[in-house]
Each structure stands twice: as C-alpha cells, then as structure tokens.
Design an enzyme around this catalytic site. Sequence first.
Site, short mmCIF file in Angstrom:
data_model
loop_
_atom_site.label_atom_id
_atom_site.label_comp_id
_atom_site.label_asym_id
_atom_site.label_seq_id
_atom_site.Cartn_x
_atom_site.Cartn_y
_atom_site.Cartn_z
N GLU A 300 73.44 -26.06 -8.48
CA GLU A 300 72.78 -25.91 -7.19
C GLU A 300 71.94 -27.11 -6.78
O GLU A 300 70.83 -26.94 -6.27
CB GLU A 300 71.91 -24.65 -7.24
CG GLU A 300 70.73 -24.70 -8.24
CD GLU A 300 71.03 -24.18 -9.63
OE1 GLU A 300 72.20 -24.21 -10.04
OE2 GLU A 300 70.09 -23.76 -10.33
N HIS A 324 76.77 -18.13 -4.60
CA HIS A 324 75.79 -18.19 -5.69
C HIS A 324 74.96 -19.48 -5.60
O HIS A 324 73.73 -19.44 -5.59
CB HIS A 324 76.52 -18.10 -7.03
CG HIS A 324 75.62 -18.19 -8.22
ND1 HIS A 324 75.10 -17.07 -8.85
CD2 HIS A 324 75.10 -19.25 -8.88
CE1 HIS A 324 74.32 -17.45 -9.84
NE2 HIS A 324 74.31 -18.77 -9.89
N GLU A 325 75.64 -20.60 -5.52
CA GLU A 325 74.90 -21.87 -5.50
C GLU A 325 74.06 -21.99 -4.24
O GLU A 325 72.94 -22.51 -4.26
CB GLU A 325 75.84 -23.07 -5.65
CG GLU A 325 76.76 -23.03 -6.88
CD GLU A 325 76.06 -22.71 -8.18
OE1 GLU A 325 74.85 -22.97 -8.33
OE2 GLU A 325 76.73 -22.15 -9.09
N HIS A 328 70.83 -20.13 -4.55
CA HIS A 328 69.81 -20.89 -5.30
C HIS A 328 68.90 -21.70 -4.37
O HIS A 328 67.83 -22.14 -4.78
CB HIS A 328 70.47 -21.84 -6.29
CG HIS A 328 70.75 -21.25 -7.64
ND1 HIS A 328 69.78 -20.67 -8.42
CD2 HIS A 328 71.90 -21.19 -8.36
CE1 HIS A 328 70.33 -20.27 -9.58
NE2 HIS A 328 71.61 -20.56 -9.57
N GLU A 347 68.24 -17.15 -12.19
CA GLU A 347 69.64 -16.71 -12.13
C GLU A 347 69.81 -15.24 -11.74
O GLU A 347 70.72 -14.90 -11.00
CB GLU A 347 70.35 -17.00 -13.46
CG GLU A 347 70.46 -18.49 -13.79
CD GLU A 347 71.26 -19.31 -12.77
OE1 GLU A 347 72.02 -18.73 -11.97
OE2 GLU A 347 71.10 -20.55 -12.78
N ASP A 402 69.58 -24.26 -23.08
CA ASP A 402 70.94 -23.82 -22.77
C ASP A 402 71.37 -22.62 -23.61
O ASP A 402 72.23 -21.85 -23.21
CB ASP A 402 71.94 -24.96 -22.96
CG ASP A 402 71.95 -25.89 -21.76
OD1 ASP A 402 71.00 -25.80 -20.94
OD2 ASP A 402 72.87 -26.71 -21.63
N TYR A 410 71.53 -13.58 -16.06
CA TYR A 410 72.29 -13.38 -14.82
C TYR A 410 72.44 -11.89 -14.49
O TYR A 410 72.09 -11.45 -13.40
CB TYR A 410 73.70 -13.98 -14.96
CG TYR A 410 73.75 -15.49 -14.94
CD1 TYR A 410 73.43 -16.23 -16.08
CD2 TYR A 410 74.10 -16.20 -13.81
CE1 TYR A 410 73.48 -17.61 -16.08
CE2 TYR A 410 74.17 -17.59 -13.80
CZ TYR A 410 73.85 -18.28 -14.94
OH TYR A 410 73.90 -19.65 -14.93
N1 BES Z 1 72.42 -23.23 -12.47
C1 BES Z 1 73.65 -22.74 -12.92
C2 BES Z 1 74.37 -23.68 -13.83
C3 BES Z 1 73.61 -24.01 -15.09
C4 BES Z 1 73.02 -23.03 -15.82
C5 BES Z 1 73.50 -25.31 -15.49
C6 BES Z 1 72.33 -23.35 -16.96
C7 BES Z 1 72.81 -25.64 -16.63
C8 BES Z 1 72.22 -24.67 -17.36
C9 BES Z 1 74.58 -22.37 -11.77
O1 BES Z 1 73.93 -21.89 -10.66
C10 BES Z 1 75.47 -21.27 -12.26
O2 BES Z 1 74.97 -20.24 -12.60
N2 BES Z 1 76.77 -21.50 -12.29
C11 BES Z 1 77.76 -20.53 -12.71
C12 BES Z 1 78.44 -19.89 -11.53
C13 BES Z 1 77.90 -18.62 -11.07
C14 BES Z 1 78.81 -18.02 -10.01
C15 BES Z 1 77.52 -17.60 -12.08
C16 BES Z 1 78.82 -21.26 -13.49
O3 BES Z 1 78.74 -22.48 -13.58
O4 BES Z 1 79.73 -20.64 -13.99
ZN ZN Z 2 73.07 -20.01 -10.96
#
Ligand code: BES
Ligand code: ZN
Length: 628
Positions: A300, A324-325, A328, A347, A402, A410
Amino acid sequence: MKYISALLISIIIFSACNNSEENQDTKPNSNDKDSTLSEVDTTLDQHTLSNYMDVRTKHLHLDIEVDFENKQITGSVTHTIENLTGADQIVFDTKGLNILNVKLNGEENTEFTMGDYDELLGTPLFVGINENTETVTIKYETTEKTEALDWLVPSQTAGKKQPFMYTQGQSIFTRSWIPLQGTPAIRITYSAKVKVPNQLLAVMSATNPVEKNESGIYEFNMPQPIPCYLIALAVGDLEFAPIDHRTGVYSEPSMLKDCAYELADMGEMVNEAEKLYGKYLWDRYDVIVLPPSFPFGGMENPRLTFATPTIIAGDRSLVALIAHELAHSWSGNLVTNSTWNDFWLNEGFTVYFERRIMEAMFGKDYTDMLALLGYQDLVRTMSEEETDMQKLKLQLNMKHPDDGMTDVAYEKGYFFLRLLEQTAGRDNFDAFLKGYFESYKFKTITTEEFKGYLETNLIKPHKLQVNIDEWMYSSGLPENCPKVVSKLFNAVEANLEQFYLTNDVNSSIFSKDWTTHEWLHFIRNLKEGTTPEQMKLLDDAFKLTQSGNSEIAAIWFEKSINFGYDNIDKELEAFLIKIGRRKFLMPLYTALAATPEGKEKAIAIYKKAKPNYHFVSYNSIDQLLGLK
Ligand code: BES
Ligand code: ZN
C-alpha cells in the site's frame, strides 16, 4: 568497521556501548511519567535502535542515483530533525549500508560511529548533534546485502530489454536502502531527486511523473507525513495509462493495456471507499504492476500501490486486492500501527474495509465468498501457529515483525470488527469508524489506545457488552466469532459431494460459469484421499493445470502435490520459477517438502528459481527448506 579510521576505534567502542545503553535506558523514561514496564512494552517500538523518543526526523530529502551496473543506490539523505529532549546525539538505523560521511547543517563533515551489528535490527549509526543542529546529511551507498531492493536483469522483465528495480519497505527493510529511524511510530514527509538511466522512468510513493524525460532525473514530493516503511521507489521501462481523473496504472509497455482493463474499476472503488469512511486524502491513487518477482500481492505505498502481475487474470476476478491496498489509504497509511505488535490495527481494519468496498461494488453474495475463504484461512492458521502468535496484540520481542504477519492479524482482526459491527449495528459502527479515521488521521496508534477509543465511542454510548480483552489478548478464536454463510459456496459443496459419489464431471452438477472464488472453494475443499485418477478427471474436464488464474493454479498445484497427481510437473516448475509471490511459494514448497523425493524436487527447482525471488521470499524459503 571499514568506515572508520583506526585512530577512532577506542572512542567508537566507548561511544557505541555508551550509546546503546543510554538508548535502552532513555526509551522507557522519556516516554512516560509513571509508566509500568508492561505499559512501556506496549507503546515502544522494539524494532528500532534509534532514539526516536528523544530526537526525530520530521522531513527527509533523498538525492540519489540508481546505478544498475553496480546494482547500487548511491547518494545522500538529509534529515531535518526535531530535538525533543535536547539530546546530544541522534541514532539512525542502517542495515547493509556503507556510510561515507555525515554533515551537520550542510556544513563540514562531522564524526560518526557505527554500533554493533545485530542480525535482526542492523547497525545503529550514532551522530553527535547540538542545539543548533537542524539537518543531518548522510552520504551513503547500498551494498549487495540490502534486504529492500530487488534488482532485475532484462530477462526477468516482460519487455526483456531494460533492467528493473523496486523497493519493499514493510516491515523493517527501509533502513537497508536509506539510513533513517526505522520505526512506524514516527511520521515524516519526504522529497527526492532520483537519477536513473535514460530509457527508464522512476516512480515513488509520492507525486509522480507520467512519462520519461531526457535527463533521467526525476523529482518527487510526499507532503503528507508517513511512516518510513511506506517510502518506496520503482525504476523500469514504465508507461502510464489513466483510468479516471485521479486514478491510473503504471506498468511495462507490453502489459499496460491488460492492466488498464483489469483495473478499470479503480476510480469507482475510490469513490465507494470515500462514501464509507471519509475523503481520500492522498490526492492521486495509482497502481504500478511490477514484474512477477514482487514478493507480495500488493503493498500500500501511498499514492502508488505496488502490485503483483498475478492479479492480472483477464477477468477482473482478483481486484479485491486493489480494494485492500486502497483501503490502507485509511487504515495503515492515515492511521498507523505504532509498533509491529499492533499490526492487526493495520491489516484487520483493512480487510474489513476491503470487504465493505467489495460489497458496495459487487454485492453481498460476492463478499460472503471472500469472507468465507478468509475464515478458512484463519481456521488453518489457528491450527498451525503457536498460541502466542494467535493473539491480535503480539509480543514479538526479538522476533522479526514479518513472523507476526499471519492471518491472525488479517482475519481474526476482520472477524473482531465484524462482531463489533454486528453488535452495534452497521450504521452505528460506520459512524464510529468514520470518527476513528478522522480523530487519528496522520497519527500512530497502539492496541491499548484503540481499546480506550472503542470503549468511549462505541461500547459505552450504545451500552454494548463485548469480550474485547478476549479478542485482543487471548489465543484461539472466541466462541462469538461471527459465522459466515455463503449461498454460492453451499452449492459448490453440494457439487463436491456429488463428485465423490459419482466421479461424474460431465453432468450438469458442474456449473460452467463458476467464478474464480467458487473454483477456489471447490479445490480447497477436495477431500483427503482424493486419488490421482479423480484429479485427472477434473483436470481433463476443466484444464486446471493450465489455468491462467494464479490463485486457481496455486491451490490446484498444492492439492495435486498432496494427492500425488504429477501431471502438473512442467507447469508447477514454470510457475515456481516465474512467480516470486511468497503467499503462493510457501504452500507449494511446503507441500513438496513433505516427502523426501518431493524435497529433492523442491531443492532442484528452487536452485533455478531463487534468482527470480526478492529477499523476502528467498529468506523464507531458505528457512523452510532448511538451507539457512
Ligand atoms: N501490507 C501488506 C503487505 C505486507 C505485509 C508487506 C506485511 C510486508 C509485511 C499488504 O497490504 C497486504 O496485506 N497484501 C496482501 C494482499 C491482501 C489482499 C491480503 C498480499 O500481499 O497477499
Ligand atoms: Zn494489507
């Protein structure tokens, strides 16, 4: 220690020890009047070595060059600082960076010292300052140890002619391409001047150019204060296509038409989002579709979401990711988790908001499918994660942030908010959320602050009873987790039962017009003990191995591995070599590694595939395959 002269070593050692001690001591004290240790733990970010509670960056300016030959970013960052406590030094986070020199107020070089390297957090950079210090300029270069940057050679791009580079900052990677205070707890504005080779365009999470220029120099500005994990840069053979007056898409030229078709609903999404929770405050909303090595579905980065090309399915069926993005832009970018222990505030809220946007655009039946798939993810995660990681509020301590980024944040987060909606009524809950974004915009927030806000503004006024503490602080899924019923999925389940009774794939039981999500539900719920012959029946009828839809292909491959159906081998290998999205890679390598022969296969494929993966992905797979 190559950055310092031998003469300085003793001073440095003294100063580094002194500083890291001081750093630890001052953090709790400077934060609060009469704080207990547990309060301190919940509000201070453990994932930075910086002294952000004493002195902090307000604005940073980057003046850098992107050097593809050496796979290196070189240049300087100037921090404009605010000294809250009259501190006599400022501490920055760095990881895998060479620090070349440091200037105060743009004048002559000043001394600096590097502390001890920490595997998780990197190397602190200590710079002495005084009451007149307004800016600190650090000249630096990245190294091959960078964790944020992905350098792609032309063959790894769609066009095959030009190289490509992009950054990934979340969670704690920005410090590996910019020396800064690497915490979401403080917000900064930024500006940048970026020089790239001619033929390439640079874009950032900021005001962006829409076409290349002769000089290869691009200037950027991000006037709204953001946490540093949202600073982002991509450089490649990029073109832009507008969608409406404030949305558009960047990609390599050969993909641009397909991307613009797939993302045609983006303008409408922003309108729907605004109707729900207040004005979009970032001016433009654009998306860049990156090469397939991008380790996430989406990221995002403000004004410019970074997205995987695996959402370009041809039928717009995977655009929930864009919702989703976009969501954010409120939850996460406007109101930001103070520490990575509060990640669910980013999230969980975003998944809730995403599904509300999807409901507004595509209706309740569609969104029920998304929610039920999410629930299945959650149940699976709960059965796999250790109990400490099943809580919304985490205690990561010295774990990498991470590691806490699981479906708990989520989906447990989502279901908690859905419970609040159900209990308070949608109108009340929407008014509450709108007020929440308004009150906390451009601020950071902890779980405890949110709890207080929730009690004052929703629970008490409406006299509600909700087991908030159980949801926030306990493992497992509380009894009162809302139940999702999906009519469409019920029909899919009936087909599934029929299939196992009759092995008949040609009868009318299989709807020819199933959407992506119905297929996902069907494949996910194939029963243990399904035979390779049954898999072949399905494959022959529905060409699942050849699916151009990455979500369908990924789950089909996983089940095929589990059930010993190996007609997929060629396509599986091609998929693993091409795509670097961690969410797809982890289950596939895990499934392969479940048997000794499978593991051998996994390692052989991984050898070829690894150069196509970003650090975030190969680091996880190295661990999974025991190669690290
Ligand atoms: N912010 C996250 C990606 C992220 C999370 C990067 C943790 C680094 C550490 C992003 O918004 C996200 O959640 N992406 C998901 C997609 C979503 C539809 C659940 C993905 O990348 O799968
Ligand atoms: Zn996210």
